[in-house]
Structure formats: C-alpha cells, structure tokens
Design a protein around this motif. Sequence first.
Motif, short mmCIF file in Angstrom:
data_model
loop_
_atom_site.label_atom_id
_atom_site.label_comp_id
_atom_site.label_asym_id
_atom_site.label_seq_id
_atom_site.Cartn_x
_atom_site.Cartn_y
_atom_site.Cartn_z
N MET A 70 0.84 -1.20 0.00
CA MET A 70 0.00 0.00 0.00
C MET A 70 0.87 1.25 0.00
O MET A 70 1.93 1.29 0.62
CB MET A 70 -0.90 0.04 1.25
N SER A 71 0.42 2.26 -0.70
CA SER A 71 1.12 3.54 -0.67
C SER A 71 0.98 4.17 0.72
O SER A 71 0.11 3.79 1.51
CB SER A 71 0.54 4.48 -1.73
N LEU A 72 1.84 5.14 1.01
CA LEU A 72 1.73 5.85 2.29
C LEU A 72 0.38 6.53 2.39
O LEU A 72 -0.26 6.51 3.46
CB LEU A 72 2.88 6.86 2.42
N PHE A 73 -0.07 7.13 1.31
CA PHE A 73 -1.38 7.77 1.31
C PHE A 73 -2.49 6.77 1.65
O PHE A 73 -3.36 7.05 2.48
CB PHE A 73 -1.64 8.41 -0.06
N ALA A 74 -2.47 5.60 1.03
CA ALA A 74 -3.49 4.59 1.30
C ALA A 74 -3.43 4.12 2.75
O ALA A 74 -4.47 3.90 3.39
CB ALA A 74 -3.32 3.41 0.36
N ARG A 75 -2.22 3.98 3.29
CA ARG A 75 -2.09 3.57 4.69
C ARG A 75 -2.63 4.64 5.63
O ARG A 75 -3.28 4.33 6.63
CB ARG A 75 -0.62 3.28 4.99
N THR A 111 -0.07 10.03 11.05
CA THR A 111 -1.50 9.76 11.02
C THR A 111 -2.27 10.85 11.75
O THR A 111 -3.34 11.28 11.30
CB THR A 111 -1.81 8.39 11.65
N ARG A 112 -1.73 11.32 12.87
CA ARG A 112 -2.40 12.41 13.59
C ARG A 112 -2.47 13.67 12.75
O ARG A 112 -3.50 14.36 12.73
CB ARG A 112 -1.68 12.68 14.92
N ILE A 113 -1.40 13.96 12.02
CA ILE A 113 -1.41 15.13 11.14
C ILE A 113 -2.43 14.95 10.02
O ILE A 113 -3.23 15.85 9.72
CB ILE A 113 0.00 15.37 10.55
N PHE A 114 -2.43 13.79 9.41
CA PHE A 114 -3.35 13.49 8.31
C PHE A 114 -4.80 13.57 8.78
O PHE A 114 -5.65 14.17 8.10
CB PHE A 114 -3.04 12.10 7.77
N ALA A 115 -5.09 12.98 9.93
CA ALA A 115 -6.46 12.99 10.46
C ALA A 115 -6.92 14.40 10.76
O ALA A 115 -8.07 14.77 10.49
CB ALA A 115 -6.54 12.12 11.71
N LYS A 173 -4.97 6.86 4.90
CA LYS A 173 -6.43 6.84 4.78
C LYS A 173 -7.04 5.73 5.61
O LYS A 173 -8.08 5.92 6.27
CB LYS A 173 -6.85 6.64 3.32
N THR A 174 -6.43 4.58 5.58
CA THR A 174 -6.94 3.44 6.35
C THR A 174 -6.85 3.72 7.85
O THR A 174 -7.78 3.42 8.61
CB THR A 174 -6.14 2.17 6.01
N ALA A 175 -5.74 4.30 8.29
CA ALA A 175 -5.54 4.57 9.71
C ALA A 175 -6.47 5.66 10.22
O ALA A 175 -6.82 5.68 11.41
CB ALA A 175 -4.09 4.96 9.96
N ALA A 176 -6.88 6.57 9.34
CA ALA A 176 -7.77 7.68 9.73
C ALA A 176 -9.08 7.58 8.97
O ALA A 176 -9.64 8.59 8.52
CB ALA A 176 -7.08 9.01 9.45
N ALA A 177 -9.61 6.37 8.85
CA ALA A 177 -10.76 6.12 7.97
C ALA A 177 -11.98 6.93 8.34
O ALA A 177 -12.68 7.46 7.46
CB ALA A 177 -11.09 4.63 7.97
N ASP A 178 -12.30 7.05 9.61
CA ASP A 178 -13.51 7.78 10.00
C ASP A 178 -13.41 9.25 9.61
O ASP A 178 -14.36 9.82 9.06
CB ASP A 178 -13.74 7.66 11.51
N ASP A 179 -12.26 9.86 9.88
CA ASP A 179 -12.08 11.27 9.53
C ASP A 179 -12.06 11.46 8.02
O ASP A 179 -12.62 12.42 7.49
CB ASP A 179 -10.79 11.81 10.15
N TRP A 180 -11.42 10.54 7.32
CA TRP A 180 -11.35 10.64 5.86
C TRP A 180 -12.74 10.52 5.24
O TRP A 180 -13.11 11.33 4.38
CB TRP A 180 -10.44 9.56 5.31
#
Length: 222
Positions: free
Chosen positions: A1-6, A200-204, A8-15
């Motif tokens: 999986m790409s970093l972006f896909a990972r 992940t915290r930044i992405f979320a 997204k998966t880790a922050a699925a609810d927010d995404w």
Amino acid sequence: MSLFARLKTAAADDWNAYIDHAFVRGLGDGSLPLASFQRYLVQDYLFLIQFARAHALAAYKSRTLADMRAANLGLGAIVDVEMNLHLRLCERWGLSAADVEAAAEHPATVAYTRWVLDIGMSGDLLELQVALTPCTLGYAEIGRRLAPQGVAALPDDHPYREWIGEYSGDAFQQVAVAADAWLDDLGRRHGADARFDELTRIFAKAAQLEAGFWQMGWDAGR
C-alpha cells in the motif's frame, strides 16, 4: 500500500467524513444550495492563496532539485488552474478577482490554512506534505467519485458540472498521481514507518479541517 493509502486506512472515520460530507453529496447530485457554493467558492479562493504559500514553503524546505520541482508542480496547479476556475465561476455572479480577494476570511479558512503553515514551519518536508495531501488527493478522489464515467456523462445543465470537471479531469488527476508518488518517496527518505503514528495524527487533523471547511459552506445554505 502507498503511504497515502495507509494513512487513509488509519484515519478512515475522519477521511470518510470529509469525502462523503453532505456538501460533497450536494455537489454531486446538484442539490447543493447556491448560497453554500458561493460561500465555499470565495473562501476556497482565499484558502488557495494560503495553500500556495504552503507549497512555496515546501520548495524552500526541499533539499533536492527533484523535491523543488515536485513542490512547484503543486504550486502551479493552485495558481494556474484552481484559482482561475474559482474566478471564472465567481464572475458568473458578478464578483471580480478584486472583490473576492477583498472578502474576509472565515474562521474555518483561517483555522485550516494557518495550521498547515504552522506544520510546515515547525516540521519537516514530509510532515508538511502529509498535511497538504488530504486537499490535493482528497479533491482528486472526490472528482472521480462524482464523475465516475467522466464529466461528459453529467447533464449539460448540472449546476456544478464545471467544478466537477476540473477535479475529475486529466490535468488535476495527474497532479494527484504525482503528489501521491512524491509522498511515497518522501516517506521512504524520511522514515515514515517509524513516524507513522504522528503522521496519522497530522493526516487525520487535516481531514477534520477539510470537513469543517465543507461545513462552513454547507451552513450558508441552511
């Protein structure tokens, strides 16, 4: 999986709250109130000014010419593509570039853009790109979701056809592909695996602020 896909998966609810917001669904089926779209459009223009600064900051933070070129690609997409789209749409209801640029920033606009700039100033290039990614790759994903068969399949009288066409079109989709690949490359060079929880915290947080930006527009039509 790409970093972006990972991420997204880790922050699925927010995404999912971001890409499937009621504002986005209203864009897709054409039911979004015009007042909502107008507020969004003006604020997003002001938002893009600050995001252009963030991409310029990414170029400054770059230590290789390849990274500078990647940052410049994102900057060009904002300044030469997205902002022109916004002005074309604003002109249809009598707002010039000067009118739009003179508008006051909504608190949701300030909250998102200054947070991204703070991440960029205090962190490294990878952290800045993770903060920027939900905007670039999120809009590309939304464009594909709203026009899965291409914008030509949408009715000619769809009120948001041009907006959907911009983000589902080849030019923006290619910008997103390049941003996705650059994020992977940065992740490999800057130890993303060891920093994944913080990234992940930044992405979320960025996805949450994107949802809040949609909500700002949505509230104008209620």
